[in-house]
Design a protein around this motif. Structure first.
Motif, PDB file in Angstrom:
ATOM      1  N   LYS A 331       0.828  -1.207   0.000  1.00  0.00           N
ATOM      2  CA  LYS A 331       0.000   0.000   0.000  1.00  0.00           C
ATOM      3  C   LYS A 331       0.866   1.262   0.000  1.00  0.00           C
ATOM      4  O   LYS A 331       0.562   2.237  -0.701  1.00  0.00           O
ATOM      5  N   PHE A 332       1.953   1.238   0.765  1.00  0.00           N
ATOM      6  CA  PHE A 332       2.856   2.398   0.792  1.00  0.00           C
ATOM      7  C   PHE A 332       3.503   2.607  -0.570  1.00  0.00           C
ATOM      8  O   PHE A 332       3.613   3.742  -1.050  1.00  0.00           O
ATOM      9  N   GLN A 333       3.937   1.528  -1.228  1.00  0.00           N
ATOM     10  CA  GLN A 333       4.566   1.653  -2.539  1.00  0.00           C
ATOM     11  C   GLN A 333       3.583   2.162  -3.580  1.00  0.00           C
ATOM     12  O   GLN A 333       3.933   2.981  -4.432  1.00  0.00           O
ATOM     13  N   ARG A 334       2.347   1.689  -3.517  1.00  0.00           N
ATOM     14  CA  ARG A 334       1.350   2.170  -4.479  1.00  0.00           C
ATOM     15  C   ARG A 334       1.028   3.636  -4.240  1.00  0.00           C
ATOM     16  O   ARG A 334       0.842   4.408  -5.181  1.00  0.00           O
ATOM     17  N   PHE A 335       0.967   4.038  -2.977  1.00  0.00           N
ATOM     18  CA  PHE A 335       0.623   5.423  -2.652  1.00  0.00           C
ATOM     19  C   PHE A 335       1.720   6.389  -3.083  1.00  0.00           C
ATOM     20  O   PHE A 335       1.440   7.493  -3.562  1.00  0.00           O
ATOM     21  N   THR A 336       2.966   5.985  -2.915  1.00  0.00           N
ATOM     22  CA  THR A 336       4.091   6.873  -3.233  1.00  0.00           C
ATOM     23  C   THR A 336       4.633   6.674  -4.641  1.00  0.00           C
ATOM     24  O   THR A 336       5.557   7.392  -5.047  1.00  0.00           O
ATOM     25  N   GLY A 337       4.087   5.712  -5.394  1.00  0.00           N
ATOM     26  CA  GLY A 337       4.523   5.513  -6.768  1.00  0.00           C
ATOM     27  C   GLY A 337       5.818   4.746  -6.918  1.00  0.00           C
ATOM     28  O   GLY A 337       6.454   4.812  -7.977  1.00  0.00           O
ATOM     29  N   ILE A 338       6.234   4.007  -5.900  1.00  0.00           N
ATOM     30  CA  ILE A 338       7.472   3.231  -5.967  1.00  0.00           C
ATOM     31  C   ILE A 338       7.165   1.848  -6.537  1.00  0.00           C
ATOM     32  O   ILE A 338       6.260   1.159  -6.058  1.00  0.00           O
ATOM     33  N   HIS A 339       7.914   1.438  -7.550  1.00  0.00           N
ATOM     34  CA  HIS A 339       7.736   0.100  -8.110  1.00  0.00           C
ATOM     35  C   HIS A 339       8.495  -0.906  -7.251  1.00  0.00           C
ATOM     36  O   HIS A 339       9.628  -0.640  -6.832  1.00  0.00           O
ATOM     37  N   PRO A 340       7.913  -2.068  -6.971  1.00  0.00           N
ATOM     38  CA  PRO A 340       8.599  -3.043  -6.099  1.00  0.00           C
ATOM     39  C   PRO A 340       9.978  -3.455  -6.603  1.00  0.00           C
ATOM     40  O   PRO A 340      10.880  -3.719  -5.804  1.00  0.00           O
ATOM     41  N   SER A 341      10.172  -3.497  -7.916  1.00  0.00           N
ATOM     42  CA  SER A 341      11.471  -3.918  -8.452  1.00  0.00           C
ATOM     43  C   SER A 341      12.560  -2.876  -8.229  1.00  0.00           C
ATOM     44  O   SER A 341      13.745  -3.170  -8.417  1.00  0.00           O
ATOM     45  N   ASP A 342      12.175  -1.666  -7.821  1.00  0.00           N
ATOM     46  CA  ASP A 342      13.162  -0.597  -7.615  1.00  0.00           C
ATOM     47  C   ASP A 342      13.588  -0.451  -6.161  1.00  0.00           C
ATOM     48  O   ASP A 342      14.405   0.418  -5.852  1.00  0.00           O
ATOM     49  N   ARG A 343      13.057  -1.277  -5.273  1.00  0.00           N
ATOM     50  CA  ARG A 343      13.297  -1.028  -3.851  1.00  0.00           C
ATOM     51  C   ARG A 343      14.758  -1.207  -3.443  1.00  0.00           C
ATOM     52  O   ARG A 343      15.188  -0.637  -2.437  1.00  0.00           O
ATOM     53  N   ASN A 344      15.527  -1.989  -4.203  1.00  0.00           N
ATOM     54  CA  ASN A 344      16.934  -2.206  -3.847  1.00  0.00           C
ATOM     55  C   ASN A 344      17.877  -1.177  -4.457  1.00  0.00           C
ATOM     56  O   ASN A 344      19.084  -1.214  -4.186  1.00  0.00           O
ATOM     57  N   ILE A 345      17.355  -0.285  -5.272  1.00  0.00           N
ATOM     58  CA  ILE A 345      18.233   0.696  -5.937  1.00  0.00           C
ATOM     59  C   ILE A 345      17.757   2.128  -5.697  1.00  0.00           C
ATOM     60  O   ILE A 345      18.154   3.037  -6.417  1.00  0.00           O
ATOM     61  N   LEU A 346      16.932   2.320  -4.682  1.00  0.00           N
ATOM     62  CA  LEU A 346      16.351   3.642  -4.458  1.00  0.00           C
ATOM     63  C   LEU A 346      17.388   4.681  -4.052  1.00  0.00           C
ATOM     64  O   LEU A 346      17.161   5.882  -4.237  1.00  0.00           O
TER      65      LEU A 346
END
Length: 380
Positions: A331-346
């Motif tokens: 829910k946090f990723q959808r709200f902030t527009g973060i794609h799950p595949s990008d979480r390790n390179i943010l």
């Protein structure tokens, strides 16, 4: 005459502010280019460093590649940063109204900065998108198409949507070769394939971001909404940046005022009774606040950059709406527009963004104060 003088002073501050923003943007633009290419070119198993990015840009586009898209960003930042500071001043003036002391609390500065940052996002998003794609194109080899259009034949769909872009002939021939084994009465399989949106590039993939960087191309292929792609992460990024920047700047400003008031006798009761701080101290505080704000909002900046680097044609967007496609992630990723595949390179390129934001904030505030002080003294 008094109204005319006020209008001249207002115009003077506006011109000086625009010049300060443009100067800071030009000085820090190579850092922005390196930072962005580090963000969009990295993956979970591959991390680009600054040296690799610089060598790549220089080999493809030369020195001018480091400034590709500068005009778009400078134009957007003049209006965006101007709106950020303008909205902040309006909101804080409302907070200070009726108070005996000209003072803004940290919480008020935080909330006003968040609103000001969100306002900046709506204004600067189209300019950032075009700038980003021009930066990516400056570091990308774009092979020339060997597609030959027969005389009198109609241009393929991709060429009508993107001027000068033609299908990949090698991939197209493979598709046609596979389909030629099927029994069909159609004698023009190639032409029909190219009119099918999902196969218009000949490879089944959307056009490269290097071919969709001009405003007319973006609107033609992706629609007007594409100019505000990554709006969720952009709003969160600029809200966090604006809130942290103005609240930390206000905090440092108050600390310096309190320190300056220590040796005064009698002790001042209001901030107005304390002599003004030196422009250098105010400028250094702004630069430090810019670096801290960049660190706090960098993850959302990476997510936004990678989102804007994706070409999403109108037919794909329409298909997603018809199928009621849901965003992946928590829910946090959808709200902030973060794609799950990008979480390790943010946090790739964090140091570069902190340096760019710190230097830019230092230059904007410093050059503005310097220019206003000299112009005011020359007019009096």
């Amino acid at each position: 005459m008094e109204d005319l003088s006020k209008n001249q002073i207002f115009a003077l501050h506006g011109i000086v502010g625009a010049g300060s923003i443009a100067l800071a943007t030009a000085f820090t633009y190579p850092l922005d280019t390196i930072k962005l290419l580090t963000q969009v070119g990295s993956s979970a198993g591959k991390e680009l460093n600054a040296n690799q990015v610089v060598l790549r840009v220089l080999s493809v586009s030369g020195n001018k590649g480091l400034f590709s898209g500068f005009g778009w960003l400078a134009f957007g930042r003049v209006f965006g940063v101007g709106a950020r500071f303008g909205v902040y001043e309006i909101l804080t003036a409302y907070c200070k109204d009726g108070r005996g002391d000209n003072y803004v609390t940290m919480s008020e500065a935080l909330l006003a900065g968040m609103v000001a940052g969100a306002t900046e996002t709506f204004i600067s998003s189209p300019f950032e998108l075009i700038k980003l794609r021009m930066q990516v194109a400056a570091a990308s080899y774009v092979p020339s198409s060997n597609f030959a259009l027969e005389e009198g034949a109609r241009k393929p769909l991709v060429a009508r949507l993107l001027n000068g872009c033609y299908p990949d002939k090698r991939s197209l021939n493979q598709y046609v070769g596979l389909m030629s084994t099927l029994t069909t009465k159609n004698t023009n399989i190639t032409g029909d394939l190219l009119e099918y949106p999902w196969a218009m590039t000949g490879s089944g993939r959307p056009p490269s971001v290097c071919n969709v960087r001009r405003p007319s191309d973006i609107i033609s292929l992706e629609g007007w909404n594409a100019l505000w792609r990554g709006l969720r992460s952009g709003i969160v990024r600029d809200s966090v940046f604006g809130g942290v920047f103005f609240s930390s700047w206000q905090f440092l400003h108050q600390i310096m005022l309190d320190w300056k008031a220590v040796g005064m006798n009698p002790q001042p009761r209001l901030n107005e009774e304390i002599p003004p701080l030196s422009p250098l101290a105010v400028t250094l505080a702004a630069g430090f606040s810019g670096s801290v704000a960049a660190a706090a909002s960098h993850g959302f900046d990476t997510s936004r950059s990678r989102s804007q680097c994706t070409v999403l044609p109108k037919y794909v967007s329409m298909e997603r709406r018809l199928l009621k496609w849901k965003r992946p992630g928590t829910k946090f990723q959808r709200f902030t527009g973060i794609h799950p595949s990008d979480r390790n390179i943010l946090f790739r390129g964090l140091g570069l963004r902190m340096a760019r934001s710190g230097v830019a904030s230092f230059m904007i505030v410093g050059s503005y104060l310097f220019a206003v002080d000299h112009l005011a003294s020359s007019l009096t």
